[in-house]
Motif scaffolding. Structure first.
Motif, PDB file in Angstrom:
ATOM      1  N   ARG A 112      -1.627  10.815   6.032  1.00 21.76           N
ATOM      2  CA  ARG A 112      -0.453  10.615   5.177  1.00 21.76           C
ATOM      3  C   ARG A 112      -0.697   9.626   4.048  1.00 21.76           C
ATOM      4  NH1 ARG A 112       4.652   9.806   9.336  1.00 21.76           N
ATOM      5  NH2 ARG A 112       4.040  11.330  10.936  1.00 21.76           N
ATOM      6  N   LEU A 113      -1.873   9.005   4.016  1.00 22.95           N
ATOM      7  CA  LEU A 113      -2.107   7.913   3.071  1.00 22.95           C
ATOM      8  C   LEU A 113      -3.521   8.009   2.505  1.00 22.95           C
ATOM      9  CD1 LEU A 113      -0.290   5.478   2.236  1.00 22.95           C
ATOM     10  CD2 LEU A 113      -1.553   4.107   3.892  1.00 22.95           C
ATOM     11  N   VAL A 114      -3.603   8.222   1.193  1.00 21.02           N
ATOM     12  CA  VAL A 114      -4.886   8.318   0.503  1.00 21.02           C
ATOM     13  C   VAL A 114      -4.913   7.274  -0.607  1.00 21.02           C
ATOM     14  CG1 VAL A 114      -6.414   9.787  -0.867  1.00 21.02           C
ATOM     15  CG2 VAL A 114      -5.105  10.771   1.024  1.00 21.02           C
ATOM     16  N   LEU A 115      -6.004   6.526  -0.663  1.00 17.25           N
ATOM     17  CA  LEU A 115      -6.134   5.424  -1.609  1.00 17.25           C
ATOM     18  C   LEU A 115      -6.950   5.868  -2.817  1.00 17.25           C
ATOM     19  CD1 LEU A 115      -5.614   2.339  -1.998  1.00 17.25           C
ATOM     20  CD2 LEU A 115      -7.808   1.949  -0.871  1.00 17.25           C
ATOM     21  N   SER A 116      -6.353   5.765  -4.011  1.00 19.78           N
ATOM     22  CA  SER A 116      -7.081   5.975  -5.255  1.00 19.78           C
ATOM     23  C   SER A 116      -7.751   4.659  -5.640  1.00 19.78           C
ATOM     24  CB  SER A 116      -6.118   6.415  -6.366  1.00 19.78           C
ATOM     25  OG  SER A 116      -6.785   6.428  -7.617  1.00 19.78           O
ATOM     26  N   LEU A 117      -9.071   4.664  -5.761  1.00 25.25           N
ATOM     27  CA  LEU A 117      -9.797   3.406  -5.943  1.00 25.25           C
ATOM     28  C   LEU A 117      -9.730   2.861  -7.370  1.00 25.25           C
ATOM     29  CD1 LEU A 117     -12.903   3.993  -3.651  1.00 25.25           C
ATOM     30  CD2 LEU A 117     -10.802   2.737  -3.171  1.00 25.25           C
TER      31      LEU A 117
ATOM     32  N   THR B 111       8.194  -3.375  10.390  1.00 28.31           N
ATOM     33  CA  THR B 111       8.085  -3.388  11.844  1.00 28.31           C
ATOM     34  C   THR B 111       7.207  -2.222  12.297  1.00 28.31           C
ATOM     35  OG1 THR B 111      10.004  -1.964  12.179  1.00 28.31           O
ATOM     36  CG2 THR B 111      10.409  -4.346  12.041  1.00 28.31           C
ATOM     37  N   MET B 112       6.845  -2.250  13.566  1.00 28.83           N
ATOM     38  CA  MET B 112       6.031  -1.185  14.136  1.00 28.83           C
ATOM     39  C   MET B 112       6.740   0.171  14.008  1.00 28.83           C
ATOM     40  SD  MET B 112       4.526  -0.968  18.030  1.00 28.83           S
ATOM     41  CE  MET B 112       3.510  -2.440  17.878  1.00 28.83           C
ATOM     42  N   ALA B 113       8.033   0.197  14.273  1.00 26.12           N
ATOM     43  CA  ALA B 113       8.784   1.453  14.176  1.00 26.12           C
ATOM     44  C   ALA B 113       8.800   1.973  12.745  1.00 26.12           C
ATOM     45  CB  ALA B 113      10.211   1.248  14.686  1.00 26.12           C
ATOM     46  N   GLU B 114       8.926   1.077  11.786  1.00 28.74           N
ATOM     47  CA  GLU B 114       8.929   1.497  10.382  1.00 28.74           C
ATOM     48  C   GLU B 114       7.570   2.050   9.974  1.00 28.74           C
ATOM     49  OE1 GLU B 114      12.311  -1.599   8.650  1.00 28.74           O
ATOM     50  OE2 GLU B 114      10.213  -2.239   8.803  1.00 28.74           O
ATOM     51  N   ILE B 115       6.497   1.430  10.450  1.00 27.53           N
ATOM     52  CA  ILE B 115       5.155   1.944  10.160  1.00 27.53           C
ATOM     53  C   ILE B 115       4.975   3.330  10.770  1.00 27.53           C
ATOM     54  CG2 ILE B 115       2.706   1.652  10.725  1.00 27.53           C
ATOM     55  CD1 ILE B 115       3.544  -0.031   8.390  1.00 27.53           C
ATOM     56  N   ALA B 116       5.444   3.506  11.996  1.00 30.88           N
ATOM     57  CA  ALA B 116       5.332   4.810  12.653  1.00 30.88           C
ATOM     58  C   ALA B 116       6.055   5.889  11.852  1.00 30.88           C
ATOM     59  CB  ALA B 116       5.889   4.731  14.069  1.00 30.88           C
ATOM     60  N   ASP B 117       7.197   5.543  11.272  1.00 32.62           N
ATOM     61  CA  ASP B 117       7.943   6.512  10.459  1.00 32.62           C
ATOM     62  C   ASP B 117       7.185   6.881   9.190  1.00 32.62           C
ATOM     63  OD1 ASP B 117      10.054   6.661  12.216  1.00 32.62           O
ATOM     64  OD2 ASP B 117      11.291   5.185  11.153  1.00 32.62           O
ATOM     65  N   VAL B 118       6.475   5.914   8.623  1.00 29.26           N
ATOM     66  CA  VAL B 118       5.827   6.131   7.325  1.00 29.26           C
ATOM     67  C   VAL B 118       4.467   6.804   7.458  1.00 29.26           C
ATOM     68  CG1 VAL B 118       4.829   4.950   5.320  1.00 29.26           C
ATOM     69  CG2 VAL B 118       7.055   4.247   6.193  1.00 29.26           C
ATOM     70  N   ILE B 119       3.634   6.322   8.387  1.00 27.32           N
ATOM     71  CA  ILE B 119       2.270   6.871   8.476  1.00 27.32           C
ATOM     72  C   ILE B 119       1.901   7.353   9.874  1.00 27.32           C
ATOM     73  CG2 ILE B 119       1.359   5.603   6.499  1.00 27.32           C
ATOM     74  CD1 ILE B 119       0.144   3.572   8.399  1.00 27.32           C
TER      75      ILE B 119
ATOM     76  N   LEU C 160       0.865  -1.171   0.000  1.00 29.57           N
ATOM     77  CA  LEU C 160       0.000   0.000   0.000  1.00 29.57           C
ATOM     78  C   LEU C 160       0.908   1.228   0.000  1.00 29.57           C
ATOM     79  CD1 LEU C 160      -3.083   0.478   0.083  1.00 29.57           C
ATOM     80  CD2 LEU C 160      -2.900   0.647   2.560  1.00 29.57           C
ATOM     81  N   GLY C 161       1.401   1.559  -1.182  1.00 30.26           N
ATOM     82  CA  GLY C 161       2.404   2.613  -1.264  1.00 30.26           C
ATOM     83  C   GLY C 161       3.660   2.191  -0.526  1.00 30.26           C
ATOM     84  N   ALA C 162       4.059   2.987   0.461  1.00 31.68           N
ATOM     85  CA  ALA C 162       5.260   2.673   1.242  1.00 31.68           C
ATOM     86  C   ALA C 162       5.002   1.642   2.326  1.00 31.68           C
ATOM     87  CB  ALA C 162       5.810   3.955   1.874  1.00 31.68           C
ATOM     88  N   VAL C 163       3.752   1.254   2.513  1.00 26.22           N
ATOM     89  CA  VAL C 163       3.406   0.271   3.548  1.00 26.22           C
ATOM     90  C   VAL C 163       3.458  -1.129   2.951  1.00 26.22           C
ATOM     91  CG1 VAL C 163       1.607  -0.544   5.110  1.00 26.22           C
ATOM     92  CG2 VAL C 163       1.949   1.913   4.778  1.00 26.22           C
ATOM     93  N   SER C 164       4.288  -1.975   3.529  1.00 24.50           N
ATOM     94  CA  SER C 164       4.357  -3.368   3.094  1.00 24.50           C
ATOM     95  C   SER C 164       4.199  -4.270   4.314  1.00 24.50           C
ATOM     96  CB  SER C 164       5.676  -3.662   2.374  1.00 24.50           C
ATOM     97  OG  SER C 164       6.765  -3.556   3.261  1.00 24.50           O
ATOM     98  N   PRO C 165       3.719  -5.494   4.106  1.00 25.11           N
ATOM     99  CA  PRO C 165       3.376  -6.351   5.250  1.00 25.11           C
ATOM    100  C   PRO C 165       4.564  -6.984   5.961  1.00 25.11           C
ATOM    101  CG  PRO C 165       2.922  -7.480   3.194  1.00 25.11           C
ATOM    102  CD  PRO C 165       3.313  -6.089   2.824  1.00 25.11           C
ATOM    103  N   ASP C 166       5.780  -6.624   5.567  1.00 22.95           N
ATOM    104  CA  ASP C 166       6.956  -7.160   6.266  1.00 22.95           C
ATOM    105  C   ASP C 166       7.619  -6.105   7.152  1.00 22.95           C
ATOM    106  OD1 ASP C 166       7.891  -5.530   4.263  1.00 22.95           O
ATOM    107  OD2 ASP C 166       9.326  -6.974   3.446  1.00 22.95           O
TER     108      ASP C 166
END
Length: 203
Positions: free
Chosen positions: A82-87, A25-33, A17-23
């Motif tokens: 920080r994250l908007v999904l184009s459908l 960590t919590m810290a990486e997610i916090a940095d991104v979104i 999902l853009g910069a969000v990937s399912p691998d």
């Protein structure tokens, strides 16, 4: 941080999902979104975007999902600031056959599991790291007995009716390809994507 506009089509194809990937960590997610306003130790919710983390350091993601996906509509869905999904022309009303026909996956990369699940018919499309969960209300069945209906009907008799009534529930992305039958169901049945399309089309 700049808002990311991410493609729903690309998400379904890649599991990212853009910069969000399912691998991540919590810290990486916090940095991104960022961090949600109400964050449990192992589960974060950003509107329709929900993320499950391992309980042990480094708190790597188990999966993320778009919950209540049946309510997706319009051109855009704001997931976070920080994250908007184009459908990309899809919505919560898009049918399983329409997803399978959209060129997201090769015809037999996608697998379709379906089964009686409580009072409805449950269905999953599994393709790579993506799982799409649907439910099918049984109000078109005389006694609303989903298990009896599926037992008595061949796929060629039932699939067009099921496809036209299927409602999208949620979409999961996992770190690794994950094929799973309908949760909580035992007598699940499996079709390839191409088999499902042929049956849903009445061929």
């Amino acid at each position: 941080m700049k808002t990311q506009l991410v493609s729903f089509r690309d998400f379904l194809k890649t599991g990212r999902l853009g910069a969000v990937s399912p691998d991540m960590t919590m810290a990486e997610i916090a940095d991104v979104i960022g961090i949600p306003e109400h964050a449990d130790p192992d589960y974060w919710t950003f509107g329709k975007l929900e993320i499950s983390f391992d309980v042990e350091p480094p708190y790597r993601m188990n999966w993320f999902q778009i919950e209540e996906a049946g309510y997706l509509k319009g051109d855009l869905e704001v997931l976070t600031d920080r994250l908007v999904l184009s459908l990309d022309g899809f919505s919560g009303k898009t049918k399983p056959s329409e997803f399978l026909e959209a060129g997201l996956w090769t015809p037999d990369q996608a697998k379709v599991f379906y089964a009686a699940s409580c009072y409805d018919i449950g269905m999953n499309i599994c393709a790579g790291t993506i799982q799409m969960h649907f439910h099918v209300p049984t109000d078109f069945i005389a006694d609303q007995d989903a298990e009896a209906y599926l037992s008595a009907s061949s796929p060629s008799q039932s699939m067009a009716k099921i496809d036209s009534r299927a409602v999208l529930d949620s979409i999961y992305s996992y770190p690794h390809p994950k094929t799973e039958e309908v949760p909580g169901a035992f007598n699940w049945k499996l079709l390839s994507g191409s088999q499902y399309l042929a049956l849903a089309d009445g061929r």
